[in-house]
Design a protein around this motif. Structure first.
Motif, PDB file in Angstrom:
ATOM      1  N   ILE A  80       0.823  -1.203   0.000  1.00 40.19           N
ATOM      2  CA  ILE A  80       0.000   0.000   0.000  1.00 40.19           C
ATOM      3  C   ILE A  80       0.861   1.259   0.000  1.00 40.19           C
ATOM      4  O   ILE A  80       0.428   2.317  -0.499  1.00 40.19           O
ATOM      5  N   GLY A  81       2.101   1.178   0.519  1.00 38.92           N
ATOM      6  CA  GLY A  81       2.943   2.362   0.603  1.00 38.92           C
ATOM      7  C   GLY A  81       3.301   2.933  -0.754  1.00 38.92           C
ATOM      8  O   GLY A  81       3.151   4.135  -1.000  1.00 38.92           O
ATOM      9  N   THR A  82       3.743   2.079  -1.667  1.00 37.85           N
ATOM     10  CA  THR A  82       4.065   2.544  -3.020  1.00 37.85           C
ATOM     11  C   THR A  82       2.799   2.941  -3.757  1.00 37.85           C
ATOM     12  O   THR A  82       2.766   3.967  -4.455  1.00 37.85           O
ATOM     13  N   CYS A 175       5.560  11.918   5.581  1.00 32.87           N
ATOM     14  CA  CYS A 175       4.539  10.880   5.722  1.00 32.87           C
ATOM     15  C   CYS A 175       5.150   9.545   5.342  1.00 32.87           C
ATOM     16  O   CYS A 175       5.624   9.373   4.212  1.00 32.87           O
ATOM     17  N   SER A 176       5.138   8.623   6.284  1.00 37.52           N
ATOM     18  CA  SER A 176       5.636   7.272   6.029  1.00 37.52           C
ATOM     19  C   SER A 176       4.424   6.368   5.816  1.00 37.52           C
ATOM     20  O   SER A 176       3.594   6.200   6.712  1.00 37.52           O
ATOM     21  N   MET A 177       4.323   5.779   4.616  1.00 38.18           N
ATOM     22  CA  MET A 177       3.115   5.076   4.195  1.00 38.18           C
ATOM     23  C   MET A 177       3.230   3.583   4.527  1.00 38.18           C
ATOM     24  O   MET A 177       3.937   2.832   3.835  1.00 38.18           O
ATOM     25  N   HIS A 178       2.522   3.166   5.557  1.00 39.26           N
ATOM     26  CA  HIS A 178       2.604   1.796   6.054  1.00 39.26           C
ATOM     27  C   HIS A 178       1.269   1.072   5.924  1.00 39.26           C
ATOM     28  O   HIS A 178       0.222   1.701   5.744  1.00 39.26           O
ATOM     29  N   GLY A 179       1.335  -0.242   6.080  1.00 42.67           N
ATOM     30  CA  GLY A 179       0.139  -1.069   6.085  1.00 42.67           C
ATOM     31  C   GLY A 179       0.225  -2.123   7.170  1.00 42.67           C
ATOM     32  O   GLY A 179       1.314  -2.522   7.585  1.00 42.67           O
TER      33      GLY A 179
END
Length: 430
Positions: A80-82, A175-179
């Motif tokens: 989800i991050g990319t 913003c660090s995009m994690h799942g």
């Protein structure tokens, strides 16, 4: 962002063919198309190389002096991050330029790890297939985490590329995009952002996913509002000591040297509604004690199965072996902390559910890795180990589905929430 509540969907199977995450090559191609289609506002450049020589690509939108840095793909098992970084670029380019502001989106911080998970993206997005292609590196090999001064090892090239970007861009927001594989949505902040916690919770409701009100990742952290957690200082009282993570030594905290705030945005792939239940658990000590003992016993068994991996496979797939070994190493300390501390405290339904999920998820991850490592090895002993690893995978998936009612969150809903959260964080800080 308006608080438009949406009806929570009924439980779904553990997978869906309806939506996709982009594979690494697809993400790069999509970014190049955006840069070609919007040359006046958008540009793509290489900002470093991974340990294996893969490019680290930065997609920038607009040219204002106030900057937001978005980090996609920090954990390779969280595609989800990319996807979120790409979707955010599309949303920004569909809007008028905001004077004085620019966004910089690092597509994937760990492309080497992403390549080891990419097999899942080519077929049905089921939980079983996800774990068949699962890889998550040990803490020492996660690029967002920086080594301590006395660690005796230098930062990884991916880490240096990211800290270099932070020094160059001096973002007011990172913003660090994690799942999350199983659970709910939550946000971790390096500093308070007034108004953001309430708007984040509204976005979670709008997406029809649970807000995690007591997550494993933020045990002992200050919480100004349900679902929002403030990263503690190094000597923060009450924080968990079972895991060797040190937020103060991360690239999240690094942004603070330039006055920036980091928001770690977590969104689930499979939602578990009970993580949103902040009521007291009626039998927390028994439930957590059972989870601790199950985790410890299963970790001991998996250590024996991992020992069947032959030397030539260990040499060829060292990153998988190190990841599995690291995960098994911290299981005893986690179980001990649960027995020594958690069983003596009044706990929420959310915290107990988190412990039970972790007790099923960790064996699932390691057993799946063992199956990958033993795939090309024969012999009756190895076949027996493979059979037991398959049993653990099946048992763990069954428990996550039937005990917790885990349901797939459509990719479009994961993306919509993550993009709303990033845009809202920037708006609140501005």
């Amino acid at each position: 962002m308006t608080d438009t509540d949406r009806r929570v969907r009924p439980p779904r199977p553990l997978g869906s063919r309806a939506a996709r995450y982009p594979a690494p090559a697809q993400a790069e191609a999509a970014a190049r198309r955006l840069a070609l289609r919007h040359p006046e506002r958008c540009r793509l450049r290489e900002v470093g190389r991974s340990r294996a020589g893969r490019p680290l690509l930065l997609l920038s939108v607009d040219r204002g002096p106030r900057t937001v840095l978005v980090v996609g793909g920090p954990h390779p098992n969280e595609p989800i991050g990319t996807a979120g970084a790409l979707r955010l670029a599309e949303v920004l380019l569909a809007r008028p330029t905001r004077p004085g502001l620019s966004w910089h989106l690092l597509l994937c911080l760990d492309p080497d790890g992403a390549a080891l998970n990419a097999g899942w993206l080519d077929g049905p997005l089921t939980a079983r297939r996800h774990y068949e292609h699962f890889f998550r590196p040990s803490f020492e090999e996660q690029p967002e985490l920086l080594p301590a001064a006395d660690a005796g090892r230098p930062p990884m090239p991916e880490s240096l590329a990211l800290t270099g970007l932070i020094d160059e861009l001096r973002p007011f927001l990172q913003c660090s995009m994690h799942g999350v594989d199983f659970g709910g949505a939550f946000i971790q902040l390096t500093a308070p952002v007034p108004g953001l916690p309430q708007l984040f919770a509204a976005s979670v409701r709008r997406a029809g996913i649970p807000l995690d009100v007591d997550p494993f990742d933020a045990v002992g952290w200050a919480s100004p509002f349900p679902g929002t957690y403030l990263m503690p200082p190094a000597d923060g009282a009450g924080r968990s000591r079972a895991l060797p993570d040190e937020p103060e030594l991360s690239t999240w905290s690094y942004a603070g040297r330039h006055g920036g705030v980091t928001a770690v945005l977590e969104v689930p792939m499979w939602a578990v509604d009970a993580v949103g239940d902040g009521r007291p658990h009626p039998a927390a000590d028994r439930a957590v004690g059972a989870a601790a003992r199950a985790l410890r016993e299963r970790a001991e068994e998996l250590s024996g199965l991992l020992a069947h991996v032959p030397a030539h496979t260990r040499a060829a797939h060292g990153e998988l072996v190190r990841a599995a070994g690291f995960t098994l190493e911290f299981c005893p300390s986690v179980a001990q902390e649960w027995l020594a501390r958690w069983c003596a405290e009044p706990l929420t339904v959310s915290r107990v559910t988190t412990a039970e999920i972790v007790a099923a998820r960790i064996p699932l991850r390691v057993a799946s890795t063992v199956l990958r490592l033993l795939a090309d090895t024969g012999g009756p002993t190895v076949e027996a180990a493979r059979g037991r690893a398959r049993d653990i995978v099946t048992e763990s998936l069954g428990r996550l589905h039937h005990r917790f009612g885990a349901r797939w969150v459509p990719v479009q809903e994961q993306l919509a929430h993550q993009v709303r959260a990033a845009l809202t964080a920037a708006d609140r800080l501005l």
